[in-house]
Design a protein around this motif. Structure first.
Motif, PDB file in Angstrom:
ATOM      1  N   TYR A 102       0.815  -1.206   0.000  1.00 19.92           N
ATOM      2  CA  TYR A 102       0.000   0.000   0.000  1.00 19.92           C
ATOM      3  C   TYR A 102       0.857   1.268   0.000  1.00 19.92           C
ATOM      4  N   ASN A 103       1.855   1.337   0.893  1.00 22.13           N
ATOM      5  CA  ASN A 103       2.662   2.553   1.010  1.00 22.13           C
ATOM      6  C   ASN A 103       3.661   2.693  -0.138  1.00 22.13           C
ATOM      7  N   ASP A 104       4.348   1.612  -0.486  1.00 26.35           N
ATOM      8  CA  ASP A 104       5.390   1.676  -1.513  1.00 26.35           C
ATOM      9  C   ASP A 104       4.909   1.229  -2.884  1.00 26.35           C
ATOM     10  N   HIS A 105       3.659   0.752  -2.942  1.00 28.85           N
ATOM     11  CA  HIS A 105       3.101   0.250  -4.214  1.00 28.85           C
ATOM     12  C   HIS A 105       4.038  -0.786  -4.845  1.00 28.85           C
ATOM     13  N   ASP A 106       4.501  -1.679  -4.020  1.00 34.72           N
ATOM     14  CA  ASP A 106       5.428  -2.722  -4.456  1.00 34.72           C
ATOM     15  C   ASP A 106       4.620  -3.885  -5.034  1.00 34.72           C
ATOM     16  N   ILE A 107       4.829  -4.164  -6.332  1.00 37.84           N
ATOM     17  CA  ILE A 107       4.062  -5.220  -6.992  1.00 37.84           C
ATOM     18  C   ILE A 107       4.435  -6.594  -6.440  1.00 37.84           C
ATOM     19  N   THR A 108       5.738  -6.801  -6.145  1.00 37.70           N
ATOM     20  CA  THR A 108       6.184  -8.092  -5.613  1.00 37.70           C
ATOM     21  C   THR A 108       5.559  -8.353  -4.250  1.00 37.70           C
ATOM     22  N   ALA A 109       5.542  -7.323  -3.388  1.00 33.05           N
ATOM     23  CA  ALA A 109       4.931  -7.476  -2.068  1.00 33.05           C
ATOM     24  C   ALA A 109       3.441  -7.763  -2.190  1.00 33.05           C
ATOM     25  N   GLU A 110       2.784  -7.131  -3.167  1.00 26.69           N
ATOM     26  CA  GLU A 110       1.351  -7.367  -3.352  1.00 26.69           C
ATOM     27  C   GLU A 110       1.067  -8.805  -3.788  1.00 26.69           C
ATOM     28  N   SER A 111       1.891  -9.346  -4.683  1.00 27.05           N
ATOM     29  CA  SER A 111       1.680 -10.727  -5.133  1.00 27.05           C
ATOM     30  C   SER A 111       1.917 -11.723  -3.992  1.00 27.05           C
ATOM     31  N   ILE A 112       2.920 -11.445  -3.145  1.00 26.89           N
ATOM     32  CA  ILE A 112       3.152 -12.322  -1.988  1.00 26.89           C
ATOM     33  C   ILE A 112       1.989 -12.230  -1.012  1.00 26.89           C
ATOM     34  N   LEU A 113       1.465 -11.011  -0.819  1.00 28.60           N
ATOM     35  CA  LEU A 113       0.339 -10.820   0.095  1.00 28.60           C
ATOM     36  C   LEU A 113      -0.889 -11.594  -0.365  1.00 28.60           C
ATOM     37  N   ILE A 114      -1.147 -11.563  -1.657  1.00 27.16           N
ATOM     38  CA  ILE A 114      -2.307 -12.289  -2.182  1.00 27.16           C
ATOM     39  C   ILE A 114      -2.177 -13.788  -1.925  1.00 27.16           C
ATOM     40  N   LYS A 115      -0.966 -14.311  -2.067  1.00 28.38           N
ATOM     41  CA  LYS A 115      -0.742 -15.737  -1.804  1.00 28.38           C
ATOM     42  C   LYS A 115      -0.987 -16.059  -0.328  1.00 28.38           C
ATOM     43  N   LEU A 116      -0.415 -15.247   0.557  1.00 24.91           N
ATOM     44  CA  LEU A 116      -0.523 -15.527   1.984  1.00 24.91           C
ATOM     45  C   LEU A 116      -1.948 -15.380   2.498  1.00 24.91           C
ATOM     46  N   GLN A 117      -2.770 -14.580   1.824  1.00 26.63           N
ATOM     47  CA  GLN A 117      -4.135 -14.358   2.297  1.00 26.63           C
ATOM     48  C   GLN A 117      -5.110 -15.427   1.824  1.00 26.63           C
ATOM     49  N   GLN A 118      -4.631 -16.346   1.000  1.00 26.84           N
ATOM     50  CA  GLN A 118      -5.509 -17.423   0.555  1.00 26.84           C
ATOM     51  C   GLN A 118      -5.616 -18.479   1.654  1.00 26.84           C
ATOM     52  N   PRO A 119      -6.813 -18.842   2.083  1.00 26.79           N
ATOM     53  CA  PRO A 119      -6.980 -19.818   3.174  1.00 26.79           C
ATOM     54  C   PRO A 119      -6.360 -21.173   2.870  1.00 26.79           C
ATOM     55  N   ARG A 120      -6.435 -21.637   1.646  1.00 25.76           N
ATOM     56  CA  ARG A 120      -5.866 -22.950   1.332  1.00 25.76           C
ATOM     57  C   ARG A 120      -4.335 -22.936   1.461  1.00 25.76           C
ATOM     58  N   ILE A 121      -3.716 -21.799   1.135  1.00 25.11           N
ATOM     59  CA  ILE A 121      -2.263 -21.687   1.299  1.00 25.11           C
ATOM     60  C   ILE A 121      -1.901 -21.704   2.771  1.00 25.11           C
ATOM     61  N   LEU A 122      -2.669 -20.955   3.575  1.00 22.45           N
ATOM     62  CA  LEU A 122      -2.377 -20.916   5.010  1.00 22.45           C
ATOM     63  C   LEU A 122      -2.490 -22.308   5.627  1.00 22.45           C
ATOM     64  N   LEU A 123      -3.585 -23.012   5.357  1.00 22.20           N
ATOM     65  CA  LEU A 123      -3.790 -24.322   5.973  1.00 22.20           C
ATOM     66  C   LEU A 123      -2.780 -25.343   5.454  1.00 22.20           C
ATOM     67  N   ALA A 124      -2.400 -25.246   4.189  1.00 22.39           N
ATOM     68  CA  ALA A 124      -1.412 -26.178   3.643  1.00 22.39           C
ATOM     69  C   ALA A 124      -0.043 -25.968   4.291  1.00 22.39           C
ATOM     70  N   ILE A 125       0.302 -24.702   4.551  1.00 21.15           N
ATOM     71  CA  ILE A 125       1.587 -24.420   5.197  1.00 21.15           C
ATOM     72  C   ILE A 125       1.603 -24.972   6.620  1.00 21.15           C
ATOM     73  N   PHE A 126       0.498 -24.783   7.355  1.00 20.75           N
ATOM     74  CA  PHE A 126       0.467 -25.294   8.726  1.00 20.75           C
ATOM     75  C   PHE A 126       0.401 -26.823   8.752  1.00 20.75           C
ATOM     76  N   PHE A 127      -0.216 -27.423   7.724  1.00 18.58           N
ATOM     77  CA  PHE A 127      -0.182 -28.891   7.624  1.00 18.58           C
ATOM     78  C   PHE A 127       1.250 -29.377   7.379  1.00 18.58           C
ATOM     79  N   LEU A 128       1.996 -28.687   6.522  1.00 20.01           N
ATOM     80  CA  LEU A 128       3.382 -29.075   6.256  1.00 20.01           C
ATOM     81  C   LEU A 128       4.238 -28.992   7.513  1.00 20.01           C
ATOM     82  N   ARG A 129       3.908 -28.066   8.384  1.00 24.14           N
ATOM     83  CA  ARG A 129       4.662 -27.971   9.637  1.00 24.14           C
ATOM     84  C   ARG A 129       4.502 -29.252  10.457  1.00 24.14           C
ATOM     85  N   ASP A 130       3.280 -29.792  10.503  1.00 26.39           N
ATOM     86  CA  ASP A 130       3.051 -31.049  11.225  1.00 26.39           C
ATOM     87  C   ASP A 130       3.720 -32.220  10.529  1.00 26.39           C
ATOM     88  N   LEU A 131       3.574 -32.281   9.211  1.00 26.76           N
ATOM     89  CA  LEU A 131       4.130 -33.413   8.467  1.00 26.76           C
ATOM     90  C   LEU A 131       5.653 -33.435   8.542  1.00 26.76           C
TER      91      LEU A 131
END
Length: 746
Positions: free
Chosen positions: A423-452
């Protein structure tokens, strides 16, 4: 040859720059004092440089009195070629001790030469060493050996033993700290500046490399002697290239020394650019023959799973089995696990997407100190501990597990950080990473990998034990497989603690939490936890099923290794009927495999087992290692059960861990770096052995190193002068033949 060596030892030969390079122990490190060492082309100039470096020798005084008797005494004391001269201060005459003892005719050097009119010059002494009278005196056989002994006594013991031992201790400290040997001169000066006397000689880089060889010799001799005395050993080898792209074979051995297991580095073999199975086989066999080690005492070879090493048709293991029919082969289990998981992980799109997200996060933050400090500032504002993001390595799954753990602990902080950056720096790379991290399936898959990966990391840590025995591996792998099947391959997935924490984070609205005074930027997916769980369930089951199948494929059952489990007291049944039949089939398998290795072709192995299993059953509660050590070294058990005594030692020395070769190659990369990339293979082998063994600078060890250096110095001086003399004799013979008026044709 004896006469030639003694004659040529005293010839007036000058050291050219090429000879000086050759006399060096190939120490091609960057040396800040190389310009000083190469300022003169002859031996005397090299000596003058060493005198300049000595803090307790007044070089200016010597220079002022070079033409006086003071200079003569200094030459005789400092130049090893002139130790045969003796100066009498009362008569003011100089004598040659060789000519006085052995001369046939009287010369001015036998009765004593007075100072010339122009003063003494070193050339007068050197000319006498090459004169006919001096060589005739050396040729007298009666006292030549006595003179040789006296010569070396004066030359090598002119410095006290304590001074050389101090220098040895300094070089050993440099090796342990993995510092360049060229820094030895600086270290000597530093220590001498604090009042420690180190003598006046043996400070150059060439002598430092001689000290390295002397320090290495007792350690190498001790390891080889222990290996020769062991009845059975296993060989651990791995091939790799250093920074100079030179191929080496790292060799370790595992053996039982009395009642203690030992894993020792024995050799770093240079492969001369050839790393095929035939070259490796010849190099290993040559090493065993040269050091008089029994090749047939090898029970197992442990290496990587490449076709060159473990190929079923032309691998190194197959070629060694021609000489050792009972030889077992073992693949590094850490490599097997990594390959099994890697093949399974790369087949699923969801987890490939997560891998790309990890790479983007790590690259975005690690390549900029400003961005890294911005993330730390958010940690400070939120009053949470700073998390260091780790790089997810594709091969080492412990590193991947640590990277995922760091992401999970800082997930909410990363959401806030990338929201601000987009938002502040209008960084396209940061925005694409943010979109990935905000997806629920990505979040749950990452926490599942921590257990596995927690379970797989525990298995990997178990595989990296130093004394890991292959007998223990199948059960541990099977227990991990059973756990994964129970948790994730049943009718309902039993999610673990980290995944449940991810659901709480998702339901708390942390993914849509934005900074103050900021409007939502970009689409934010609002899905319930149940829908996201169902979305990733199929991918989770597919991944776990692939991992289980790959583990079963990479860790096949070996009947011979499994047969050694009968020696475990906890496995012996309590029922007398079952005990009577227990272990009979396994004993027969061991007898067939090791028949050539055992005494009497192993015919008594079954009879030994019928009695011995009752003794093992009475020792329930003890470990397999304790039973095997008693069998191997207890005199009573060795007499009653000689065959099982040998097999118990085989069981103990079997190895499957890669921890030692990994540690060795890490040390190689630290020793031979881009600033020391011209180290020879012999030097690298010596430095690596001392770095890995880290011998204590005890007086006994330093005395042994000093004795090794003293003996090597004697032969080094003799051979050096003999080689030069042979070259000069060849030149003189060719000159005489050219001047001969009668040729062969006439």
């Amino acid at each position: 040859m004896h006469r030639s060596i003694l004659e040529l030892f005293h010839r007036n030969t000058t050291r050219s720059h090429e000879n000086a390079e050759g006399d060096c122990a190939n120490g091609h490190e960057i040396d800040e004092d190389d310009d000083k060492d190469k300022s003169g082309d002859n031996y005397a100039s090299c000596f003058d440089d060493e005198l300049k470096e000595s803090s307790n020798f007044d070089y200016g005084t010597m220079k002022r009195c070079k033409g006086s008797n003071c200079g003569l005494k200094s030459w005789i004391q400092m130049d090893p070629r002139l130790f045969c001269f003796l100066y009498d201060e009362q008569q003011n005459k100089c004598y040659c001790k060789v000519c006085v003892d052995n001369s046939i005719t009287d010369t001015e050097w036998t009765s004593g030469r007075s100072p010339p009119q122009g003063g003494w010059k070193k050339d007068y002494l050197l000319r006498h060493l090459a004169s006919r009278e001096h060589l005739q005196a050396l040729s007298v056989p009666i006292s030549a050996a006595n003179w040789e002994k006296a010569l070396f006594t004066d030359a090598l013991n002119s410095e006290t033993k304590d001074d050389v031992v101090h220098l040895l201790r300094n070089v050993l400290w440099l090796i342990k700290e993995q510092l360049p040997i060229s820094k030895a001169k600086s270290l000597h000066r530093l220590i001498e500046s604090h009042g420690v006397s180190l003598g006046r000689r043996h400070r150059s880089k060439n002598y430092s490399w001689q000290f390295v060889a002397a320090l290495n010799e007792p350690v190498e001799a001790e390891n080889l002697l222990a290996l020769k005395q062991a009845r059975v050993h296993s060989l651990i080898v791995d091939e790799s290239s250093d920074i100079a792209t030179e191929k080496h074979l790292m060799m370790y051995t595992k053996y039982l020394a009395k009642t203690e297991l030992q894993v020792k580095f024995i050799k770093l073999l240079y492969l001369d650019g050839k790393s095929d199975a035939v070259s490796l086989y010849k190099s290993i066999k040559k090493f065993y023959v040269e050091h008089q080690i029994c090749l047939q005492s090898m029970a197992m070879i442990t290496t990587n799973g490449s076709a060159i090493m473990m190929g079923s048709k032309g691998g190194l293991h197959v070629k060694l089995k021609v000489d050792i029919p009972w030889l077992l082969g073992q693949h590094f289990v850490v490599h097997s696990e990594a390959l099994a998981i890697k093949d399974s992980y790369n087949e699923i799109a969801l987890f490939q997407e997560i891998d790309g997200c990890f790479k983007a996060i790590y690259s975005y933050i690690s390549r900029s100190t400003v961005k890294h400090s911005g993330l730390e500032e958010i940690f400070h504002v939120l009053e949470t501990s700073t998390i260091k993001l780790a790089k997810a390595c594709h091969f080492k799954w412990i590193n991947r597990g640590r990277a995922i753990q760091a992401i999970c602990k800082s997930y909410q902080t990363l959401i806030i950080y990338f929201s601000d950056m987009s938002y502040n720096d209008h960084d396209i790379t940061a925005e694409s990473i943010l979109i990935k991290l905000q997806q629920p399936r990505i979040l749950l898959a990452i926490f599942f990998l921590r257990d596995l990966l927690h379970h797989l990391d525990n298995l990997s840590i178990f595989f990296q034990e130093r004394f890991l025995n292959p007998v223990r591996i199948p059960e541990r792998v099977q227990s991990t497989i059973n756990l994964l099947e129970c948790k994730y391959l049943g009718n309902n997935i039993l999610w673990e603690s980290s995944f449940l924490l991810g659901i709480q984070l998702l339901e708390s609205g942390a993914l849509s939490r934005l900074p103050l005074a900021r409007k939502p930027h970009g689409p934010i997916l609002h899905k319930t936890a149940a829908k996201a769980t169902d979305e990733i369930a199929d991918s989770v089951k597919t991944l776990v099923r692939n991992i289980v199948d790959s583990l079963k494929e990479k860790f096949p059952d070996n009947a011979i290794i499994r047969a050694f489990r009968i020696l475990d007291p906890d496995r012996i049944p309590s029922d007398p009927e079952k005990l009577a039949q227990y272990g009979n089939s396994e004993t027969a398998a061991l007898q067939n495999h090791f028949s050539d290795f055992l005494s009497c072709d192993g015919k008594d192995l079954v009879a030994e087992w019928d009695q011995m299993k009752y003794l093992i059953a009475s020792r329930k509660g003890e470990s397999l290692d304790e039973i095997c050590i008693d069998l191997a070294h207890s005199d009573m058990w060795r007499k009653e059960y000689p065959n099982f005594s040998i097999l118990s030692e085989v069981c103990m020395v079997m190895s499957a861990s890669t921890s030692e070769p990994d540690r060795g190659f890490t040390s190689v990369n630290l020793i031979k770096n881009k600033y020391r990339n011209l180290l020879t293979s012999d030097q690298l082998d010596q430095l690596l052995r001392l770095c890995l063994e880290k011998p204590e600078d005890a007086q006994d060890y330093l005395d042994a190193a000093y004795a090794a250096w003293l003996q090597a110095e004697q032969w080094r001086l003799l051979l050096k002068e003999w080689r030069r003399g042979e070259e000069s004799k060849t030149e003189s013979d060719s000159t005489e033949s050219d001047l001969d008026p009668l040729s062969d044709s006439e």
